[in-house]
Motif scaffolding. Sequence first.
Motif, PDB file in Angstrom:
ATOM      1  N   MET A   1      54.263  56.458  27.648  1.00  0.00           N
ATOM      2  CA  MET A   1      54.639  57.094  28.910  1.00  0.00           C
ATOM      3  C   MET A   1      54.413  56.123  30.067  1.00  0.00           C
ATOM      4  N   THR A   2      55.271  56.206  31.088  1.00  0.00           N
ATOM      5  CA  THR A   2      55.091  55.353  32.252  1.00  0.00           C
ATOM      6  C   THR A   2      53.937  55.853  33.099  1.00  0.00           C
ATOM      7  N   THR A   3      53.289  54.939  33.808  1.00  0.00           N
ATOM      8  CA  THR A   3      52.161  55.272  34.657  1.00  0.00           C
ATOM      9  C   THR A   3      52.636  55.482  36.087  1.00  0.00           C
ATOM     10  N   THR A   4      52.245  56.585  36.691  1.00  0.00           N
ATOM     11  CA  THR A   4      52.619  56.853  38.075  1.00  0.00           C
ATOM     12  C   THR A   4      51.808  55.962  38.996  1.00  0.00           C
ATOM     13  N   PRO A   5      52.436  55.210  39.891  1.00  0.00           N
ATOM     14  CA  PRO A   5      51.676  54.334  40.784  1.00  0.00           C
ATOM     15  C   PRO A   5      50.811  55.150  41.735  1.00  0.00           C
ATOM     16  N   PRO A   6      49.685  54.581  42.194  1.00  0.00           N
ATOM     17  CA  PRO A   6      48.824  55.308  43.126  1.00  0.00           C
ATOM     18  C   PRO A   6      49.588  55.662  44.397  1.00  0.00           C
ATOM     19  N   ASP A   7      49.189  56.784  45.015  1.00  0.00           N
ATOM     20  CA  ASP A   7      49.834  57.146  46.270  1.00  0.00           C
ATOM     21  C   ASP A   7      49.339  56.226  47.383  1.00  0.00           C
ATOM     22  N   ASP A   8      49.967  56.334  48.561  1.00  0.00           N
ATOM     23  CA  ASP A   8      49.666  55.409  49.644  1.00  0.00           C
ATOM     24  C   ASP A   8      48.206  55.508  50.093  1.00  0.00           C
ATOM     25  N   GLU A   9      47.673  56.723  50.182  1.00  0.00           N
ATOM     26  CA  GLU A   9      46.306  56.855  50.675  1.00  0.00           C
ATOM     27  C   GLU A   9      45.305  56.232  49.699  1.00  0.00           C
ATOM     28  N   THR A  10      45.530  56.403  48.407  1.00  0.00           N
ATOM     29  CA  THR A  10      44.651  55.783  47.410  1.00  0.00           C
ATOM     30  C   THR A  10      44.694  54.267  47.527  1.00  0.00           C
ATOM     31  N   ARG A  11      45.879  53.718  47.692  1.00  0.00           N
ATOM     32  CA  ARG A  11      46.017  52.265  47.820  1.00  0.00           C
ATOM     33  C   ARG A  11      45.361  51.765  49.106  1.00  0.00           C
ATOM     34  N   LEU A  12      45.464  52.546  50.185  1.00  0.00           N
ATOM     35  CA  LEU A  12      44.794  52.165  51.430  1.00  0.00           C
ATOM     36  C   LEU A  12      43.274  52.112  51.229  1.00  0.00           C
ATOM     37  N   ARG A  13      42.713  53.120  50.542  1.00  0.00           N
ATOM     38  CA  ARG A  13      41.268  53.144  50.290  1.00  0.00           C
ATOM     39  C   ARG A  13      40.842  51.945  49.444  1.00  0.00           C
ATOM     40  N   GLN A  14      41.607  51.653  48.395  1.00  0.00           N
ATOM     41  CA  GLN A  14      41.261  50.546  47.504  1.00  0.00           C
ATOM     42  C   GLN A  14      41.307  49.213  48.249  1.00  0.00           C
ATOM     43  N   THR A  15      42.323  49.038  49.075  1.00  0.00           N
ATOM     44  CA  THR A  15      42.464  47.777  49.807  1.00  0.00           C
ATOM     45  C   THR A  15      41.347  47.611  50.829  1.00  0.00           C
ATOM     46  N   ALA A  16      41.019  48.690  51.548  1.00  0.00           N
ATOM     47  CA  ALA A  16      39.938  48.613  52.536  1.00  0.00           C
ATOM     48  C   ALA A  16      38.609  48.264  51.863  1.00  0.00           C
ATOM     49  N   ALA A  17      38.333  48.866  50.704  1.00  0.00           N
ATOM     50  CA  ALA A  17      37.088  48.581  49.991  1.00  0.00           C
ATOM     51  C   ALA A  17      37.041  47.113  49.558  1.00  0.00           C
ATOM     52  N   PHE A  18      38.168  46.595  49.095  1.00  0.00           N
ATOM     53  CA  PHE A  18      38.227  45.194  48.673  1.00  0.00           C
ATOM     54  C   PHE A  18      37.895  44.260  49.834  1.00  0.00           C
ATOM     55  N   VAL A  19      38.504  44.504  50.986  1.00  0.00           N
ATOM     56  CA  VAL A  19      38.299  43.630  52.143  1.00  0.00           C
ATOM     57  C   VAL A  19      36.842  43.686  52.618  1.00  0.00           C
ATOM     58  N   ARG A  20      36.246  44.863  52.556  1.00  0.00           N
ATOM     59  CA  ARG A  20      34.851  45.013  53.013  1.00  0.00           C
ATOM     60  C   ARG A  20      33.870  44.241  52.122  1.00  0.00           C
ATOM     61  N   GLU A  21      34.208  44.086  50.841  1.00  0.00           N
ATOM     62  CA  GLU A  21      33.225  43.591  49.881  1.00  0.00           C
ATOM     63  C   GLU A  21      33.336  42.103  49.577  1.00  0.00           C
ATOM     64  N   GLN A  22      34.501  41.472  49.803  1.00  0.00           N
ATOM     65  CA  GLN A  22      34.721  40.122  49.290  1.00  0.00           C
ATOM     66  C   GLN A  22      34.085  39.040  50.165  1.00  0.00           C
ATOM     67  N   ASP A  23      33.523  38.019  49.486  1.00  0.00           N
ATOM     68  CA  ASP A  23      33.023  36.816  50.132  1.00  0.00           C
ATOM     69  C   ASP A  23      34.069  35.718  49.949  1.00  0.00           C
ATOM     70  N   THR A  24      34.429  35.035  51.041  1.00  0.00           N
ATOM     71  CA  THR A  24      35.530  34.063  50.988  1.00  0.00           C
ATOM     72  C   THR A  24      35.262  32.964  49.964  1.00  0.00           C
ATOM     73  N   ALA A  25      34.087  32.365  50.022  1.00  0.00           N
ATOM     74  CA  ALA A  25      33.795  31.242  49.118  1.00  0.00           C
ATOM     75  C   ALA A  25      33.795  31.681  47.661  1.00  0.00           C
ATOM     76  N   ALA A  26      33.365  32.919  47.387  1.00  0.00           N
ATOM     77  CA  ALA A  26      33.354  33.411  46.004  1.00  0.00           C
ATOM     78  C   ALA A  26      34.753  33.806  45.549  1.00  0.00           C
ATOM     79  N   LEU A  27      35.618  34.206  46.496  1.00  0.00           N
ATOM     80  CA  LEU A  27      36.964  34.652  46.144  1.00  0.00           C
ATOM     81  C   LEU A  27      37.896  33.488  45.829  1.00  0.00           C
ATOM     82  N   LEU A  28      37.739  32.371  46.524  1.00  0.00           N
ATOM     83  CA  LEU A  28      38.689  31.264  46.388  1.00  0.00           C
ATOM     84  C   LEU A  28      38.824  30.750  44.959  1.00  0.00           C
ATOM     85  N   PRO A  29      37.730  30.541  44.180  1.00  0.00           N
ATOM     86  CA  PRO A  29      37.904  30.077  42.789  1.00  0.00           C
ATOM     87  C   PRO A  29      38.603  31.100  41.901  1.00  0.00           C
ATOM     88  N   LEU A  30      38.532  32.386  42.264  1.00  0.00           N
ATOM     89  CA  LEU A  30      39.263  33.395  41.496  1.00  0.00           C
ATOM     90  C   LEU A  30      40.763  33.281  41.743  1.00  0.00           C
TER      91      LEU A  30
END
Length: 582
Positions: A1-30
């Motif tokens: 079965m195909t997977t339904t993509p997250p709705d806009d509000e869920t994606r907004l929450r996920q993106t905001a959490a990512f930006v709050r948590e990431q360290d630039t120097a640790a992110l660059l090698p990834l």
Amino acid sequence: MTTTPPDDETRLRQTAAFVREQDTAALLPLLLPGLDGPELWALAAHCRLAHAALLVFPPDQPTLHAQLAACGMAFDTPPIPSVVVRDRLARRHHHDPAELDVRILRPAVLGPGRETREVEVFALTVPPGSPLTRIAAHERTHQHEAHLALEVEHPDPLVLRGLCALLARHDATPDGGGYNPHEDATVLYFTTPADAKAAHRRLELHVRGEHPDILATHLARHHAHQPAETLLHLLTGAWTTQALAVCARLGLADALNPRTATTTATLARHTGTHPDTLDTLLHYLAMLDVVTPDGDGFRLTDLGALLRTDTPDSMRALALMYGGPFYQSFAALEHTVRTGEAAFDHLFGENHFDHFARDPELADLFDRSMAASSRMFEPVPAHPAVTAAGRSPAPRTVVDIAGGNGELLGRILTAHPHLHGVLLERPHVVEAARLALDAAGCGDRCTYRCGDFADVPAGADLYLLSRVLHDWDDARCREILRHCARAMPAHADLLIVERVLPVDASTSLATAWDLHMRCNTGGRERRADHYARLLADAGLELLDRTPLPLGATLLHARRATLPSPTRPPVPTPATTMAARPA
């Protein structure tokens, strides 16, 4: 079965959490595996994680603001237009960029060191039932515009070139970019290596100010990385046309359901086709977002539903026409380019108006294919010239010249119950229009006249020319417009619906239709200033123009206030529309 993509509000929450948590120097090698030591610290010294971006499709602006508030993201600056994302969407979906009003909002969030970062929200408003719904569904699934942005803190040209070279050494490939004058910033996009460990595969260098030399070099490298693949995609355009036409001929859209999946074996029995080959066609159609795989079968998408026979906005007839007679004539495009003559005439021995008129089945298909684009008429009844006539206490009359099946006239009469209509057309088309307008409930307010362009009724208040002028060369257009001018009282308005060519090389449906018209009818599309000259030659003045759906434009003209001393007299020979299609 195909997977339904997250709705806009869920994606907004996920993106905001990512930006709050990431360290630039640790992110660059990834993002760039193998980046370490001096190069890592050099990149981290000049760049900082500025934002993560996503594209959302709210039904309206208040809903978007409520979603942002629910995710703890506040902003106090008005949204600005996005040039780069708008044009990428237009190219990806073969859509007129003028209809893609993509806006940028940048609500602030705090990083792990309490530094200010942003979530870059690209927003394209898609109300329920909008034709942009299919674009929204595709983009939510594939998230082409999701990316991370590194802000270059001191954008010296030498630093920028060095950063681009460093990214190239670690297999980040150029992926477009541009300059946004609304925020005075240059963006350089890259695709990170296939072995990158970060979820985001697109990386942006965000640079304040305009850097044309750096941008030009970057875009040249982008095109150098993919010319063969790009050309292959372009060369297979004919396959897409025929796949859609065969889908329409087989009735696949009618046999499929948008909610439940149908197996290939069932579809093959229903359509009388070879199961294995049909399955190949269905997978190709899935790549075009016409159908979507679901378990052991396929479901119909919103895009595919336009190929059904039972939907009011069906484009099935258009698929059959473009995959049939016009497909054949386009194969002789070289003849048109070499001689300037219509390839259709060269191939079939007569112009397509006469060819269709002698074949009732083909003529009916053509008339229905023209009606498939009638959604471009939706805003016309609200134009000030139409509403002024509709609200007048005195009786007002609107004349639709070569009005086909009366679709545009019917919309105007329905919206303005006090208007009376006159449809001027060929005899067999008039009868079809009479049935259509009776069914729309406005036939009792319409008069039908059989004739050609020389028979334009005089004394009306509003005249319509919809998709007529692009069928003819300039000389005939002048004759048609002079017939209109001669019939129009001083107070009358003339509304012209056409696709208008852009003044530059920007993406436009009109550019494609220009080639189509030259190949198949001997006509052409024109720029707005070209139409203004044709109107002036007929003693008319172009007052304004309004964008319409499907890349069309509404041109508004009236009798010129002062007669032109150089205007030639109205010619006595009539320009016939005896073979003019609906």
